[in-house]
Scaffold this active site. Structure first.
Site, PDB file in Angstrom:
ATOM      1  N   ASP A 102       0.765  -5.866   7.893  1.00  0.00           N
ATOM      2  CA  ASP A 102       1.810  -4.984   7.651  1.00  0.00           C
ATOM      3  C   ASP A 102       2.074  -5.198   5.725  1.00  0.00           C
ATOM      4  OD1 ASP A 102       3.101  -7.579   7.246  1.00  0.00           O
ATOM      5  OD2 ASP A 102       4.819  -6.710   8.826  1.00  0.00           O
ATOM      6  N   GLU A 103       1.680  -6.199   5.227  1.00  0.00           N
ATOM      7  CA  GLU A 103       2.144  -6.435   3.880  1.00  0.00           C
ATOM      8  C   GLU A 103       1.255  -5.461   3.053  1.00  0.00           C
ATOM      9  OE1 GLU A 103       1.968 -10.343   2.375  1.00  0.00           O
ATOM     10  OE2 GLU A 103       2.637 -11.307   4.146  1.00  0.00           O
ATOM     11  N   LYS A 137      -6.250  -6.835   0.747  1.00  0.00           N
ATOM     12  CA  LYS A 137      -6.143  -6.205   2.249  1.00  0.00           C
ATOM     13  C   LYS A 137      -6.030  -4.755   2.151  1.00  0.00           C
ATOM     14  CE  LYS A 137      -6.225  -8.261   5.383  1.00  0.00           C
ATOM     15  NZ  LYS A 137      -7.446  -8.926   6.361  1.00  0.00           N
TER      16      LYS A 137
HETATM   17  P1  NAD Z   1      -6.524 -18.294   8.151  1.00  0.00           P
HETATM   18  O1  NAD Z   1      -6.275 -18.466   6.689  1.00  0.00           O
HETATM   19  O2  NAD Z   1      -5.704 -18.997   9.060  1.00  0.00           O
HETATM   20  O3  NAD Z   1      -8.045 -18.028   8.447  1.00  0.00           O
HETATM   21  C1  NAD Z   1      -9.167 -17.417   7.897  1.00  0.00           C
HETATM   22  C2  NAD Z   1     -10.570 -17.947   8.314  1.00  0.00           C
HETATM   23  O4  NAD Z   1     -11.309 -17.172   7.546  1.00  0.00           O
HETATM   24  C3  NAD Z   1     -10.582 -19.421   8.156  1.00  0.00           C
HETATM   25  O5  NAD Z   1     -11.240 -19.990   9.101  1.00  0.00           O
HETATM   26  C4  NAD Z   1     -11.496 -19.311   6.779  1.00  0.00           C
HETATM   27  O6  NAD Z   1     -12.549 -20.560   6.704  1.00  0.00           O
HETATM   28  C5  NAD Z   1     -12.385 -18.063   7.004  1.00  0.00           C
HETATM   29  N1  NAD Z   1     -12.997 -17.435   5.879  1.00  0.00           N
HETATM   30  C6  NAD Z   1     -12.328 -17.463   4.547  1.00  0.00           C
HETATM   31  N2  NAD Z   1     -13.133 -16.798   3.759  1.00  0.00           N
HETATM   32  C7  NAD Z   1     -14.367 -16.756   4.246  1.00  0.00           C
HETATM   33  C8  NAD Z   1     -15.803 -16.114   3.822  1.00  0.00           C
HETATM   34  N3  NAD Z   1     -15.762 -15.775   2.757  1.00  0.00           N
HETATM   35  N4  NAD Z   1     -16.492 -16.047   4.776  1.00  0.00           N
HETATM   36  C9  NAD Z   1     -16.349 -16.572   6.228  1.00  0.00           C
HETATM   37  N5  NAD Z   1     -14.884 -16.907   6.449  1.00  0.00           N
HETATM   38  C10 NAD Z   1     -14.086 -17.122   5.508  1.00  0.00           C
HETATM   39  O7  NAD Z   1      -5.965 -16.655   8.386  1.00  0.00           O
HETATM   40  P2  NAD Z   1      -5.255 -16.257   9.615  1.00  0.00           P
HETATM   41  O8  NAD Z   1      -3.823 -16.341   9.415  1.00  0.00           O
HETATM   42  O9  NAD Z   1      -6.027 -16.471  11.075  1.00  0.00           O
HETATM   43  O10 NAD Z   1      -5.572 -14.394   9.517  1.00  0.00           O
HETATM   44  C11 NAD Z   1      -6.752 -13.871   9.996  1.00  0.00           C
HETATM   45  C12 NAD Z   1      -6.669 -12.436   9.595  1.00  0.00           C
HETATM   46  O11 NAD Z   1      -5.624 -11.813   9.968  1.00  0.00           O
HETATM   47  C13 NAD Z   1      -6.886 -12.113   8.133  1.00  0.00           C
HETATM   48  O12 NAD Z   1      -7.657 -11.093   8.042  1.00  0.00           O
HETATM   49  C14 NAD Z   1      -5.223 -11.707   7.621  1.00  0.00           C
HETATM   50  O13 NAD Z   1      -5.242 -10.908   6.370  1.00  0.00           O
HETATM   51  C15 NAD Z   1      -4.754 -11.139   8.810  1.00  0.00           C
HETATM   52  N6  NAD Z   1      -3.348 -11.185   9.349  1.00  0.00           N
HETATM   53  C16 NAD Z   1      -2.758 -12.438   9.495  1.00  0.00           C
HETATM   54  C17 NAD Z   1      -1.488 -12.392   9.844  1.00  0.00           C
HETATM   55  C18 NAD Z   1      -0.727 -13.940   9.794  1.00  0.00           C
HETATM   56  O14 NAD Z   1       0.660 -13.770   9.981  1.00  0.00           O
HETATM   57  N7  NAD Z   1      -1.188 -14.802   9.674  1.00  0.00           N
HETATM   58  C19 NAD Z   1      -0.856 -11.377  10.066  1.00  0.00           C
HETATM   59  C20 NAD Z   1      -1.242 -10.183   9.794  1.00  0.00           C
HETATM   60  C21 NAD Z   1      -2.799 -10.146   9.780  1.00  0.00           C
HETATM   61  O1  TDX Z   2       7.766 -23.375   2.207  1.00  0.00           O
HETATM   62  C1  TDX Z   2       7.832 -21.954   2.251  1.00  0.00           C
HETATM   63  N1  TDX Z   2       9.263 -21.584   2.359  1.00  0.00           N
HETATM   64  C2  TDX Z   2       9.420 -20.200   2.578  1.00  0.00           C
HETATM   65  O2  TDX Z   2      10.705 -19.782   2.413  1.00  0.00           O
HETATM   66  C3  TDX Z   2       6.927 -21.067   2.685  1.00  0.00           C
HETATM   67  C4  TDX Z   2       5.454 -21.437   2.821  1.00  0.00           C
HETATM   68  C5  TDX Z   2       7.219 -19.603   2.653  1.00  0.00           C
HETATM   69  N2  TDX Z   2       8.649 -19.185   2.822  1.00  0.00           N
HETATM   70  C6  TDX Z   2       8.793 -17.946   2.953  1.00  0.00           C
HETATM   71  C7  TDX Z   2       8.081 -17.059   2.184  1.00  0.00           C
HETATM   72  C8  TDX Z   2       8.044 -15.645   3.240  1.00  0.00           C
HETATM   73  O3  TDX Z   2       9.279 -14.917   2.948  1.00  0.00           O
HETATM   74  O4  TDX Z   2       8.572 -17.806   4.449  1.00  0.00           O
HETATM   75  C9  TDX Z   2       7.985 -16.208   4.613  1.00  0.00           C
HETATM   76  C10 TDX Z   2       6.754 -16.565   5.182  1.00  0.00           C
HETATM   77  O5  TDX Z   2       5.902 -16.731   4.508  1.00  0.00           O
HETATM   78  P1  TDX Z   2       4.400 -17.268   4.920  1.00  0.00           P
HETATM   79  O6  TDX Z   2       4.180 -17.883   5.998  1.00  0.00           O
HETATM   80  O7  TDX Z   2       3.701 -17.693   3.420  1.00  0.00           O
HETATM   81  O8  TDX Z   2       3.854 -15.922   5.025  1.00  0.00           O
HETATM   82  P2  TDX Z   2       3.894 -14.128   4.505  1.00  0.00           P
HETATM   83  O9  TDX Z   2       3.927 -14.287   2.989  1.00  0.00           O
HETATM   84  O10 TDX Z   2       5.031 -13.479   5.020  1.00  0.00           O
HETATM   85  O11 TDX Z   2       2.418 -13.815   4.977  1.00  0.00           O
HETATM   86  C11 TDX Z   2       2.101 -13.894   6.363  1.00  0.00           C
HETATM   87  O12 TDX Z   2       2.301 -12.919   7.155  1.00  0.00           O
HETATM   88  C12 TDX Z   2       1.458 -11.787   6.860  1.00  0.00           C
HETATM   89  C13 TDX Z   2       0.595 -14.269   6.198  1.00  0.00           C
HETATM   90  O13 TDX Z   2       0.300 -15.451   5.648  1.00  0.00           O
HETATM   91  C14 TDX Z   2      -0.144 -13.179   5.963  1.00  0.00           C
HETATM   92  O14 TDX Z   2      -1.714 -13.702   6.210  1.00  0.00           O
HETATM   93  C15 TDX Z   2       0.010 -11.961   7.106  1.00  0.00           C
HETATM   94  O15 TDX Z   2      -0.808 -11.010   6.636  1.00  0.00           O
END
Ligand code: NAD
Ligand code: TDX
Length: 335
Positions: free
Chosen positions: A124-125, A154
């Site tokens: 959603d970012e 993204k």
């Molecule tokens: P994450 O950082 O935990 O995992 C990413 C994975 O991708 C890791 O295992 C890493 O080793 C692998 N990776 C990174 N670069 C690579 C490359 N060049 N080739 C092959 N593998 C590679 O991420 P996540 O939180 O699991 O997010 C997964 C997907 O979902 C991402 O595309 C992210 O943008 C999207 N997303 C995440 C969130 C969230 O809240 N975490 C929310 C919305 C969307």
């Molecule tokens: O130590 C902290 N203290 C703090 O206040 C950290 C690590 C984060 N924060 C705040 C920043 C954000 O407002 O908390 C919120 C969440 O932070 P993150 O976990 O870094 O997430 P965010 O930046 O919102 O992004 C996440 O959601 C969307 C995921 O990392 C992304 O991959 C996804 O696309």
């Protein structure tokens, strides 16, 4: 069916493979992951012996490898990315490479090998930031306005996926999902960082004034949304996926955690803010609900508590990677 899951050693990817193998035990999965700092084979431990799932350590930017793997694939579910906003501020170059070039390499191979579906997992970012105390929400019609190097990369990947559908007729779908939480999330991210600090009786760092709002979704709800999109969605469509109906800010979440741990507010530590910090995300997920019948199952308060329990009982998983996670914050000064 044979799936290629990219980034399956990461947080959401590993939860997705676990979900899929349980629900569709006859399907085969290839998990392609580079094992960056965010990829952990320990996250795949419980299914690493499953003969239906093959792990390949490799980079999605390696065209030759990706083309080879893609020859036998029906469906691609593309998670692999650099995903941490704070890291994208410290070093944006790998975000451009993996998130944009890596996606384009996968798309090329998918076209060439005529895969049946390319599902792109996005965020959603890409829509930027909403004002606090408003009722505004992101929808599929919101104009892209990414603000960090992470969200800009993204956004570019989303555009490429749609361009490959329009230009080469690749069958694609996209989900833009809000903040996930649950098991196997790297302790660099907000909730696991707070929880693991509290387990270790340490303060929890809140950026700026803490009045930043995210729309939290339990990771299994996200996996189920992707499943439903793969089964039922019309090709070419995008769906927004979110979890909450009411705003809850970071400070309120931190206080919920303190209550779960029975700690007082002296554990809150206000630290330097993130540069360009997006104020508020909120997701209108009515399209996926109305068209495909998906809605979140797991309520935030209950599953926050269960997530805390998971981290308490799974120190074997997070303790070896916690030190590495804190190294980032030594660099940014957010400790
Ligand atoms: P994450 O950082 O935990 O995992 C990413 C994975 O991708 C890791 O295992 C890493 O080793 C692998 N990776 C990174 N670069 C690579 C490359 N060049 N080739 C092959 N593998 C590679 O991420 P996540 O939180 O699991 O997010 C997964 C997907 O979902 C991402 O595309 C992210 O943008 C999207 N997303 C995440 C969130 C969230 O809240 N975490 C929310 C919305 C969307
Ligand atoms: O130590 C902290 N203290 C703090 O206040 C950290 C690590 C984060 N924060 C705040 C920043 C954000 O407002 O908390 C919120 C969440 O932070 P993150 O976990 O870094 O997430 P965010 O930046 O919102 O992004 C996440 O959601 C969307 C995921 O990392 C992304 O991959 C996804 O696309």
């Amino acid at each position: 069916m044979k799936l290629l899951v990219t980034g399956g050693a990461g947080f959401i990817g590993s939860n997705f493979i676990r979900y899929w193998l349980k629900k569709y035990p006859n399907d085969k999965i290839v998990n392609l992951d580079k094992l960056t700092y965010a990829g952990h084979l320990s996250s795949t431990k419980d299914f690493s012996d499953n003969p239906k799932c093959t792990f390949i350590k490799g980079d999605i930017c390696s065209s030759e490898l990706v083309h080879e793997i893609m020859k036998a694939i029906d469906i691609v579910v593309h998670f692999a990315a650099e995903s941490h906003v704070d890291r994208s501020i410290v070093g944006p170059a790998t975000f451009v490479k993996t998130n944009i070039l890596g996606t384009q390499v996968l798309l090329d191979a998918a076209v060439k090998n005529k895969v049946k579906r390319f599902h792109h997992v996005s965020t959603d970012e890409v829509f930027g930031s909403l004002p606090l105390n408003s009722k505004a929400k992101f929808s599929e019609k919101t104009i892209y306005d990414p603000k960090s190097p992470y969200s800009a990369s993204k956004a570019a990947s989303d555009h490429l996926v749609r361009a490959y559908h329009n230009t080469y007729g690749l069958d694609i779908t996209i989900t833009n999902t809000s903040n996930n939480y649950g098991p196997y999330q790297d302790p660099e991210k907000f909730l696991p960082r707070m929880i693991t600090n509290l387990i270790d009786d340490k303060e929890i760092p809140i950026y700026g004034d803490g009045k930043y709002v995210r729309d939290w979704i339990y990771v299994e709800d996200h996996c189920r949304a992707i499943d439903i999109v793969l089964q039922k969605a019309k090709v070419g469509e995008t769906y927004l996926v979110g979890g909450l109906t009411k705003d809850v800010n970071n400070l309120q979440i931190a206080k919920k955690l303190l209550k779960i741990f029975r700690y007082d507010e002296s554990y809150l530590k206000f630290v330097k803010d993130r540069p360009g910090h997006d104020r508020r995300y909120a997701v209108n997920w009515s399209k996926i609900k109305l068209e495909l019948g998906w809605k979140p199952k797991y309520d935030f308060d209950t599953w926050l508590e269960r997530t805390v329990e998971w981290y308490k009982y799974n120190e074997w998983w997070w303790r070896p990677i916690k030190k590495e996670a804190e190294k980032l914050y030594a660099k940014t000064g957010q400790k």
